[in-house]
Design a protein around this motif. Structure first.
Motif, short mmCIF file in Angstrom:
data_model
loop_
_atom_site.label_atom_id
_atom_site.label_comp_id
_atom_site.label_asym_id
_atom_site.label_seq_id
_atom_site.Cartn_x
_atom_site.Cartn_y
_atom_site.Cartn_z
N GLY A 151 -12.25 -16.30 -11.66
CA GLY A 151 -12.20 -17.70 -12.04
C GLY A 151 -12.87 -18.63 -11.03
N THR A 152 -12.64 -18.38 -9.74
CA THR A 152 -13.19 -19.25 -8.69
C THR A 152 -14.46 -18.70 -8.05
N SER A 153 -14.72 -17.41 -8.25
CA SER A 153 -15.83 -16.67 -7.61
C SER A 153 -15.64 -16.53 -6.10
N ASN A 154 -14.44 -16.80 -5.60
CA ASN A 154 -14.16 -16.51 -4.19
C ASN A 154 -14.20 -15.01 -3.98
N THR A 155 -14.68 -14.59 -2.81
CA THR A 155 -14.85 -13.17 -2.53
C THR A 155 -14.21 -12.77 -1.21
N GLY A 156 -13.89 -11.50 -1.11
CA GLY A 156 -13.36 -10.94 0.12
C GLY A 156 -13.95 -9.56 0.34
N TYR A 157 -14.10 -9.17 1.61
CA TYR A 157 -14.75 -7.92 1.97
C TYR A 157 -13.96 -7.17 3.03
N SER A 158 -14.12 -5.85 3.03
CA SER A 158 -13.60 -5.05 4.12
C SER A 158 -14.53 -5.19 5.31
N ASP A 159 -14.01 -4.95 6.48
CA ASP A 159 -14.84 -5.06 7.69
C ASP A 159 -15.98 -4.05 7.68
N SER A 160 -15.79 -2.92 6.99
CA SER A 160 -16.80 -1.86 7.02
C SER A 160 -18.08 -2.24 6.28
N GLU A 180 -3.51 -9.60 -13.36
CA GLU A 180 -2.57 -10.66 -12.99
C GLU A 180 -3.03 -11.39 -11.73
N PRO A 181 -2.51 -12.60 -11.51
CA PRO A 181 -2.81 -13.32 -10.25
C PRO A 181 -2.34 -12.53 -9.05
N PHE A 182 -2.92 -12.84 -7.90
CA PHE A 182 -2.53 -12.18 -6.65
C PHE A 182 -2.30 -13.24 -5.61
N TYR A 183 -1.19 -13.13 -4.88
CA TYR A 183 -0.81 -14.19 -3.94
C TYR A 183 -0.84 -13.73 -2.49
N GLY A 184 -1.35 -12.54 -2.24
CA GLY A 184 -1.48 -12.05 -0.88
C GLY A 184 -2.85 -12.35 -0.30
N ASP A 185 -3.16 -11.71 0.81
CA ASP A 185 -4.47 -11.92 1.43
C ASP A 185 -5.46 -10.88 0.91
N TRP A 186 -6.75 -11.05 1.28
CA TRP A 186 -7.77 -10.16 0.78
C TRP A 186 -7.54 -8.73 1.24
N ARG A 187 -7.03 -8.56 2.46
CA ARG A 187 -6.79 -7.20 2.96
C ARG A 187 -5.79 -6.48 2.07
N SER A 188 -4.77 -7.20 1.62
CA SER A 188 -3.76 -6.59 0.75
C SER A 188 -4.32 -6.32 -0.64
N LEU A 189 -5.17 -7.24 -1.11
CA LEU A 189 -5.76 -7.05 -2.43
C LEU A 189 -6.64 -5.81 -2.45
N LEU A 190 -7.29 -5.49 -1.34
CA LEU A 190 -8.19 -4.36 -1.31
C LEU A 190 -7.48 -3.03 -1.07
N LEU A 191 -6.21 -2.98 -1.40
CA LEU A 191 -5.46 -1.72 -1.40
C LEU A 191 -5.44 -1.16 -2.81
N ARG A 192 -5.49 0.13 -2.92
CA ARG A 192 -5.60 0.79 -4.22
C ARG A 192 -4.50 0.38 -5.18
N GLY A 193 -3.29 0.22 -4.68
CA GLY A 193 -2.15 -0.09 -5.55
C GLY A 193 -2.15 -1.48 -6.14
N SER A 194 -3.08 -2.34 -5.71
CA SER A 194 -3.13 -3.71 -6.22
C SER A 194 -3.92 -3.82 -7.52
N TRP A 195 -4.47 -2.71 -8.02
CA TRP A 195 -5.40 -2.75 -9.15
C TRP A 195 -4.84 -2.01 -10.35
N ASP A 196 -5.22 -2.50 -11.55
CA ASP A 196 -4.66 -1.98 -12.79
C ASP A 196 -5.56 -0.97 -13.49
N TYR A 197 -6.86 -1.16 -13.44
CA TYR A 197 -7.78 -0.31 -14.19
C TYR A 197 -8.95 0.11 -13.31
N TRP A 198 -9.45 1.30 -13.64
CA TRP A 198 -10.53 1.90 -12.86
C TRP A 198 -11.62 2.46 -13.75
N GLY A 199 -12.85 2.41 -13.25
CA GLY A 199 -13.94 3.09 -13.92
C GLY A 199 -13.99 4.55 -13.51
#
Length: 129
Positions: free
Chosen positions: A54-63, A101-120
């Motif tokens: 919705g906002t196009s805000n992005t987050g990245y891992s340090d790697s 669903e919305p996410f209310y944590g930080d980007w590091r938490s969002l980039l954990l496998r368990g935060s996602w519902d569907y996979w290719g």
């Protein structure tokens, strides 16, 4: 049935670039977040980048910060991952993911496998040194 289809993987020499694409379908209203993960043999699935659709805000891992760029094309309903300055260590299967669903944590938490519902199904990226 939400379906995510990745494309754009392949083989490239170190220092080269690739662009991955992901075409989501089968949902109503759209996911709140889209992301890219990768998994090398014998390793855990690693979150790389995510975008708030919705906002196009992005987050990245340090790697990958500074080398990879996540983006979306709303007109084509496609998610991208532009990968530059590829290294042999980037060799892995790359996966697109969606969170409804919305996410209310930080980007590091969002980039954990368990935060996602569907996979290719994944697309292979091989970088030779």
């Amino acid at each position: 049935q939400v379906r995510l289809v990745e494309s754009g993987g392949g083989s490239v020499q170190a220092g080269g670039s690739l662009r991955l694409s992901c075409a989501p379908s089968g949902y109503t209203g759209g996911p709140r977040y889209m992301g890219w993960f990768r998994q090398a043999p014998g390793q855990e699935r690693e979150g790389l980048a995510a975008i708030n659709t919705g906002t196009s805000n992005t987050g990245y891992s340090d790697s990958v910060k500074g080398r990879f760029t996540i983006s979306q094309d709303n007109a084509e309903n496609t998610l991208y991952l532009q990968m530059n300055s590829l290294e042999a260590e980037d060799t892995a299967m790359y996966y697109c993911a969606a969170r409804l669903e919305p996410f209310y944590g930080d980007w590091r938490s969002l980039l954990l496998r368990g935060s996602w519902d569907y996979w290719g199904q994944g697309t292979q990226v091989t970088v030779s040194s």
